[in-house]
Enzyme design. Sequence first.
Site, PDB file in Angstrom:
ATOM      1  N   GLY A  76     -43.088  10.364 120.107  1.00 53.88           N
ATOM      2  CA  GLY A  76     -43.258   9.044 120.716  1.00 53.88           C
ATOM      3  C   GLY A  76     -44.691   8.560 120.811  1.00 53.88           C
ATOM      4  CD  GLN A  77     -50.317  10.731 119.253  1.00 53.50           C
ATOM      5  OE1 GLN A  77     -49.824  11.758 118.764  1.00 53.50           O
ATOM      6  NE2 GLN A  77     -51.603  10.558 119.372  1.00 53.50           N
ATOM      7  CB  VAL A 110     -52.537   5.024 121.026  1.00 56.44           C
ATOM      8  CG1 VAL A 110     -54.030   4.933 120.761  1.00 56.44           C
ATOM      9  CG2 VAL A 110     -52.011   3.710 121.611  1.00 56.44           C
ATOM     10  CG  HIS A 154     -52.824   8.791 124.860  1.00 55.74           C
ATOM     11  ND1 HIS A 154     -52.797   8.738 123.479  1.00 55.74           N
ATOM     12  CD2 HIS A 154     -51.604   8.366 125.266  1.00 55.74           C
ATOM     13  CE1 HIS A 154     -51.620   8.295 123.077  1.00 55.74           C
ATOM     14  NE2 HIS A 154     -50.870   8.066 124.146  1.00 55.74           N
ATOM     15  CG  HIS A 208     -48.902   9.085 129.139  1.00 55.05           C
ATOM     16  ND1 HIS A 208     -48.815   7.718 129.163  1.00 55.05           N
ATOM     17  CD2 HIS A 208     -48.830   9.429 127.830  1.00 55.05           C
ATOM     18  CE1 HIS A 208     -48.672   7.246 127.935  1.00 55.05           C
ATOM     19  NE2 HIS A 208     -48.686   8.267 127.102  1.00 55.05           N
TER      20      HIS A 208
HETATM   21  P1  5GP Z   1     -48.213   6.664 123.686  1.00 56.12           P
HETATM   22  O1  5GP Z   1     -46.862   6.095 123.449  1.00 56.12           O
HETATM   23  O2  5GP Z   1     -49.070   6.611 122.438  1.00 56.12           O
HETATM   24  O3  5GP Z   1     -48.190   8.019 124.316  1.00 56.12           O
HETATM   25  O4  5GP Z   1     -48.871   5.744 124.793  1.00 56.12           O
HETATM   26  C1  5GP Z   1     -49.849   4.799 124.540  1.00 56.12           C
HETATM   27  C2  5GP Z   1     -50.151   4.146 125.874  1.00 56.12           C
HETATM   28  O5  5GP Z   1     -51.308   3.354 125.717  1.00 56.12           O
HETATM   29  C3  5GP Z   1     -49.042   3.225 126.366  1.00 56.12           C
HETATM   30  O6  5GP Z   1     -48.599   3.659 127.653  1.00 56.12           O
HETATM   31  C4  5GP Z   1     -49.687   1.850 126.398  1.00 56.12           C
HETATM   32  O7  5GP Z   1     -49.271   1.081 127.509  1.00 56.12           O
HETATM   33  C5  5GP Z   1     -51.162   2.184 126.483  1.00 56.12           C
HETATM   34  N1  5GP Z   1     -52.032   1.183 125.895  1.00 56.12           N
HETATM   35  C6  5GP Z   1     -51.905   0.654 124.643  1.00 56.12           C
HETATM   36  N2  5GP Z   1     -52.878  -0.235 124.420  1.00 56.12           N
HETATM   37  C7  5GP Z   1     -53.651  -0.265 125.544  1.00 56.12           C
HETATM   38  C8  5GP Z   1     -54.819  -0.994 125.912  1.00 56.12           C
HETATM   39  O8  5GP Z   1     -55.357  -1.809 125.140  1.00 56.12           O
HETATM   40  N3  5GP Z   1     -55.312  -0.766 127.146  1.00 56.12           N
HETATM   41  C9  5GP Z   1     -54.765   0.134 128.007  1.00 56.12           C
HETATM   42  N4  5GP Z   1     -55.352   0.278 129.199  1.00 56.12           N
HETATM   43  N5  5GP Z   1     -53.655   0.835 127.690  1.00 56.12           N
HETATM   44  C10 5GP Z   1     -53.099   0.636 126.479  1.00 56.12           C
END
Ligand code: 5GP
Length: 139
Positions: free
Chosen positions: A93-94, A96, A100, A102
Amino acid sequence: MGEPTIFEQIAAGDIPARIVYETDTVLAFLDANPLAPGHTLVVPKEAHERLRDLPDDVATDLWAAVDELTPRVEDAVDADALTVGVNDGEAAGQEVPHVHVHLVPRFDGDGGGPIHAVAGSRPDLSDEELDDIAERIET
Ligand code: 5GP
């Protein structure tokens, strides 16, 4: 060099964010689409896509920041608990491609689930298969 990731752009100050923690190597800021009040992302400033890609010193700094921030985030929103998680790879589910962590504050009766809810159907593994997997991880 490809395009900088969203989180590199935040680290560079090119995209605004509510930054709550910063060292030379690690940044933490509020998630833009929070799952709960106080939902925080902890990231290395350098872009590495997967946990396995992190240099040892960066990994150490990242997890030290997580350790420091967990009580701060929980207390800041008067939460009852936290879910701490990493979507490490697209299949998990990544979205970005920049590591990171959470930190998601949890509240009694918030309707969410445990980490156990993230996987699909549970496998039925034999003792031999479990032994084999354990051995492969160990070596
Ligand atoms: P992933 O699904 O990759 O684990 O989570 C990516 C997280 O990055 C998501 O919870 C999303 O809301 C957060 N996110 C994406 N773009 C931005 C941004 O421009 N600013 C901030 N503060 N969070 C972001």
